[in-house]
Scaffold this active site. Sequence first.
Site, PDB file in Angstrom:
ATOM      1  N   PRO A   1       0.815  -1.216   0.000  1.00  0.00           N
ATOM      2  CA  PRO A   1       0.000   0.000   0.000  1.00  0.00           C
ATOM      3  C   PRO A   1       0.850   1.270   0.000  1.00  0.00           C
ATOM      4  O   PRO A   1       1.620   1.506   0.923  1.00  0.00           O
ATOM      5  CB  PRO A   1      -0.795  -0.109   1.314  1.00  0.00           C
ATOM      6  CG  PRO A   1      -0.572  -1.484   1.812  1.00  0.00           C
ATOM      7  CD  PRO A   1       0.709  -1.958   1.238  1.00  0.00           C
ATOM      8  N   GLU A   2       0.722   2.059  -1.016  1.00  0.00           N
ATOM      9  CA  GLU A   2       1.299   3.399  -1.025  1.00  0.00           C
ATOM     10  C   GLU A   2       0.122   4.369  -0.982  1.00  0.00           C
ATOM     11  O   GLU A   2      -1.004   3.963  -0.719  1.00  0.00           O
ATOM     12  CB  GLU A   2       2.196   3.592  -2.248  1.00  0.00           C
ATOM     13  CG  GLU A   2       3.374   2.601  -2.239  1.00  0.00           C
ATOM     14  CD  GLU A   2       4.395   2.811  -3.342  1.00  0.00           C
ATOM     15  OE1 GLU A   2       4.528   3.941  -3.816  1.00  0.00           O
ATOM     16  OE2 GLU A   2       5.055   1.844  -3.725  1.00  0.00           O
TER      17      GLU A   2
ATOM     18  N   HIS B   1      -4.149 -14.067  10.514  1.00  0.00           N
ATOM     19  CA  HIS B   1      -3.473 -12.811  10.176  1.00  0.00           C
ATOM     20  C   HIS B   1      -4.359 -11.590  10.366  1.00  0.00           C
ATOM     21  O   HIS B   1      -4.021 -10.507   9.925  1.00  0.00           O
ATOM     22  CB  HIS B   1      -2.974 -12.864   8.727  1.00  0.00           C
ATOM     23  CG  HIS B   1      -1.970 -13.946   8.493  1.00  0.00           C
ATOM     24  ND1 HIS B   1      -0.844 -14.103   9.265  1.00  0.00           N
ATOM     25  CD2 HIS B   1      -1.934 -14.941   7.580  1.00  0.00           C
ATOM     26  CE1 HIS B   1      -0.157 -15.146   8.835  1.00  0.00           C
ATOM     27  NE2 HIS B   1      -0.799 -15.674   7.815  1.00  0.00           N
TER      28      HIS B   1
ATOM     29  N   ARG C   1       2.358  -9.770   7.504  1.00  0.00           N
ATOM     30  CA  ARG C   1       3.724  -9.465   7.943  1.00  0.00           C
ATOM     31  C   ARG C   1       3.786  -8.535   9.140  1.00  0.00           C
ATOM     32  O   ARG C   1       4.868  -8.252   9.646  1.00  0.00           O
ATOM     33  CB  ARG C   1       4.515  -8.881   6.783  1.00  0.00           C
ATOM     34  CG  ARG C   1       4.687  -9.940   5.709  1.00  0.00           C
ATOM     35  CD  ARG C   1       5.469  -9.460   4.533  1.00  0.00           C
ATOM     36  NE  ARG C   1       5.232 -10.370   3.421  1.00  0.00           N
ATOM     37  CZ  ARG C   1       5.689 -10.190   2.199  1.00  0.00           C
ATOM     38  NH1 ARG C   1       6.389  -9.120   1.921  1.00  0.00           N
ATOM     39  NH2 ARG C   1       5.440 -11.059   1.259  1.00  0.00           N
TER      40      ARG C   1
ATOM     41  N   ARG D   1      19.256  18.842  -0.306  1.00  0.00           N
ATOM     42  CA  ARG D   1      19.568  17.439   0.000  1.00  0.00           C
ATOM     43  C   ARG D   1      20.617  16.892  -0.951  1.00  0.00           C
ATOM     44  O   ARG D   1      20.550  17.101  -2.153  1.00  0.00           O
ATOM     45  CB  ARG D   1      18.283  16.600  -0.114  1.00  0.00           C
ATOM     46  CG  ARG D   1      17.134  17.160   0.730  1.00  0.00           C
ATOM     47  CD  ARG D   1      17.378  16.953   2.194  1.00  0.00           C
ATOM     48  NE  ARG D   1      17.174  15.567   2.507  1.00  0.00           N
ATOM     49  CZ  ARG D   1      15.991  15.071   2.880  1.00  0.00           C
ATOM     50  NH1 ARG D   1      14.951  15.851   2.994  1.00  0.00           N
ATOM     51  NH2 ARG D   1      15.869  13.793   3.145  1.00  0.00           N
TER      52      ARG D   1
END
Length: 271
Positions: free
Chosen positions: A2-3, A89, A107, A151
Site C-alpha cells: 500500500p502506497e 493474520h 507481515r 539534499r
Amino acid sequence: MPELPEVEVTRRSFADRIAGARVLGVQVGKPLRWPLGCAPEALIGQNVGSVTRRGKYLLLHLDRGLLLLHLGMSGSLQFAPALAPRGVHDHFELQTSRGTLRLHDPRRFGAVVHAESLADPRALKLLGGLGVEPLEVGFDPVMFHQALQQRRASVKQVLLAGDIVVGVGNIYASEALFMAGLRPTLRADRISRPRAVRLHGAIVAVLQRALALGGSTLRDFSSAEGQTGYFQLDAMVYGREGQACRVCATPIRAIRQGQRSTFFCPQCQRS
DNA sequence: AGATGTCCCTGGAAGC
DNA sequence: TGCTTCCAGGGACATC
C-alpha cells in the site's frame, strides 16, 4: 504494497459507511508494529466520525481521540456488516453498529495506534515529520525544487524519505522518475529547476493515475470492499528487470539504493 | 543535522 | 522431496 493511492482507495471505500457508527467491541490479535496505546475496551461506546488520511496513515476520528492506522506493506482493511471468523493474520478488529472493520496483515508491519488528539506526542511522533501531500495545492513545483536543493542524497532516496513529499513509496518513486526521465541515482541538489518541475508533475500524474485505477495490486492489495487495483498492468519499470523498456526497448535495469530495489531505463533516464 | 545502516515480520521463491 | 536462504518493504531508530 500500500502506497498513497492504495491507502486513499481504502479510505474512500469505507469512510462514508463507518461514519456515525458506534464501537461495540474490539478484538486484538498478535502484536503489530506498535502497541495500541490504550486499553481496547476504552474504545467501546465511542462514535466514529470522519476517516481522513495523512500520508499513508488513516485517521479514524472518535469522540475522544483518534486511531492512526497504517497498513505497513502487507496490510489491508475490510469493512462489512458481517465478516468471516477472524483468521490468523487478522490482528485488529473494530466491531461497530454498522459493521466490522478488520485489519488483515500477514507481515505485521502495520499498526493501529490510539492518540488523544493530533497534538498527542504519539500522533506527533508519527505524523509530525511528514512532508506535504502530493495531491493537494501545498505541493508546489518551485518549493519542491527548493527542498531538493537542500539534499545531497540520491533523488530516489529523498523521495522515499517522505519528509519533503509523502506517499511516494518504492513503486511510484521508480515510476515517477521514469516518467520524468531522471536517473534515480542523481543527487537531489543537482536537479535543475525545469527537471524538478518535471518530476513534480510526474509524481502527481503517477499517483493520480494509480488512484483513478484503484491502486496497485503488485502484491496483495484490495480495498475494504475487496476490489483489486490495476496499476500493475501499467508499470513502466517497476518489477521489470531485464524486460524491454516500453518506450525504447532497452532492457530495464535493477539496482539497490538504501536496501531497496530501484528500477530504471538506462536509455530513457539519462540525466 | 543529514546520510546511511539495521531491524521488525512472514510467505513465497530460489538454491542446494 | 525437504531443508535452508533470500527477498519483498515502511519507517522508527541507532550510528556515523
